[in-house]
Design an enzyme around this catalytic site. Structure first.
Site, PDB file in Angstrom:
ATOM      1  N   SER A 214      14.932  41.804  37.280  1.00  0.00           N
ATOM      2  CA  SER A 214      15.814  42.152  38.265  1.00  0.00           C
ATOM      3  C   SER A 214      15.403  41.129  39.538  1.00  0.00           C
ATOM      4  O   SER A 214      14.366  41.302  40.290  1.00  0.00           O
ATOM      5  CB  SER A 214      15.813  43.667  38.651  1.00  0.00           C
ATOM      6  N   GLY A 216      17.215  40.811  42.626  1.00  0.00           N
ATOM      7  CA  GLY A 216      17.863  41.192  43.728  1.00  0.00           C
ATOM      8  C   GLY A 216      19.164  40.456  43.922  1.00  0.00           C
ATOM      9  O   GLY A 216      19.950  40.225  42.828  1.00  0.00           O
ATOM     10  N   GLY A 219      20.565  37.980  41.197  1.00  0.00           N
ATOM     11  CA  GLY A 219      21.246  38.692  39.721  1.00  0.00           C
ATOM     12  C   GLY A 219      20.014  39.105  38.798  1.00  0.00           C
ATOM     13  O   GLY A 219      19.002  39.507  39.073  1.00  0.00           O
ATOM     14  N   GLY A 245      18.457  49.652  40.493  1.00  0.00           N
ATOM     15  CA  GLY A 245      17.496  49.219  39.188  1.00  0.00           C
ATOM     16  C   GLY A 245      17.728  50.432  38.165  1.00  0.00           C
ATOM     17  O   GLY A 245      17.810  49.938  36.855  1.00  0.00           O
ATOM     18  N   ASP A 246      17.827  51.276  38.603  1.00  0.00           N
ATOM     19  CA  ASP A 246      18.176  52.526  37.523  1.00  0.00           C
ATOM     20  C   ASP A 246      19.398  52.272  36.743  1.00  0.00           C
ATOM     21  O   ASP A 246      19.681  52.488  35.638  1.00  0.00           O
ATOM     22  CB  ASP A 246      18.230  54.125  38.350  1.00  0.00           C
TER      23      ASP A 246
END
Length: 310
Positions: A214, A216, A219, A245-246
């Site tokens: 990830s 930010g 992408g 993120g989850d």
């Protein structure tokens, strides 16, 4: 059914504080509390997507009672492991464009409580299609706690998604998780390498079957032994990034449950993550934004076998 295990759940308390600045006083515009921890957030997103999901988590004390009550009110299927300590709280201060998060360490688990968590997970696995392991390990958990849980999932021939960082992540790699989801900073911390693709290759050599990084506003980058894929949102979104993120993990688990490949999973994960930033609380997303973004996004291949030799 997708099974999520959250070894260190929390009662997530979010304060809305427009114009938040440190070292001064503020009036709070609103307060919301809900059951949280990464695995719980993943389950909440999956349930909103209509995916069958069940949470396994240790709970104890008055805060555990509040978490239990919210899970019931939200209709989230869950199985708890009773513990003697009081479940932790997290505090998020959201100012409309970003967030500040305070994470308590959580109660220490006795050896018997950790074994009970392993046992309950094993009892649920025959009914599961995917195992998601997410969040920090609580004090008292063994250093290879996630490795033990990954190994359980592998014994049942299940794909395992692991979202952890630091020593907990590195100790789990020999158990061969199917997917891991570090962010860019976590990748660098784990490997010492600034380039996310190089860092992902190192973690694959150490045991991960694939890495979804990830990055930010840049992408997502997916790397496996066949190559690498990238998907980038058309524009940066502002709001509360807690839980974004989850939502990526939720998209991964949903994709694995349907045997989807990176061209389908990555756009879904980017759209779901961005839509989560637009919602004030973790574990929730802006449904209209998700549908719009999902229709506009595509994943592109950025490397083949030659450039990704492991």
């Amino acid at each position: 059914m997708i099974l999520t295990v959250t070894p260190n759940p929390a009662l997530d308390v979010t304060h809305a504080v427009p114009g938040f600045r440190p070292r001064t006083s503020h009036r709070v515009a609103g307060v919301a509390a809900q059951a949280g921890g990464k695995g719980v957030n993943v389950a909440r997103v999956l349930a909103a997507l209509g995916r069958p999901v069940r949470c396994v988590l240790p709970l104890g004390g008055p805060t555990g009672d509040a978490v239990r009550a919210d899970l019931a009110a939200a209709g989230l299927d869950h199985v708890e492991v009773p513990i003697g300590g009081d479940t932790r709280r997290t505090v998020t201060v959201a100012d409309g464009s970003d967030a500040t998060v305070l994470n308590e360490p959580g109660p220490a688990l006795a050896a018997a409580e950790w074994e009970a968590l392993l046992g309950e997970t094993a009892r649920q696995l025959p009914q599961a299609a995917v195992l998601v392991l997410a969040g920090s390990l609580p004090p008292g958990a063994p250093a290879d706690g996630y490795g033990q849980l990954v190994a359980l999932g592998r014994q049942f021939h299940l794909p395992v998604v692991l979202d952890a960082d630091g020593p907990a992540l590195l100790a789990a790699l020999p158990a061969r998780p199917t997917m891991i989801k570090p962010n860019g900073a976590e990748l660098t911390a784990a490997t010492g390498l600034p380039d996310p693709r190089d860092a992902a290759r190192v973690l694959i050599r150490r045991g991960a079957e694939s890495v979804l990084a990830s990055l930010g506003p840049d992408g997502l980058l997916a790397v496996d032994r066949q190559g690498a894929w990238r998907c980038t949102p058309p524009a940066a979104v502002t709001g509360n990034p807690t839980g974004a993120g989850d939502s990526v993990v939720a998209a991964l688990a949903a994709g694995l449950s349907g045997n989807a490949g990176w061209p389908a999973v990555l756009p879904d994960a980017v759209a779901l993550s961005a839509a989560t930033v637009l919602h004030p609380r973790a574990g929730h997303f802006d449904a209209a934004a998700y549908r719009h973004l999902r229709a506009t996004l595509t994943a592109v291949r950025v490397g083949g076998l030659t450039s990704l030799t492991l």
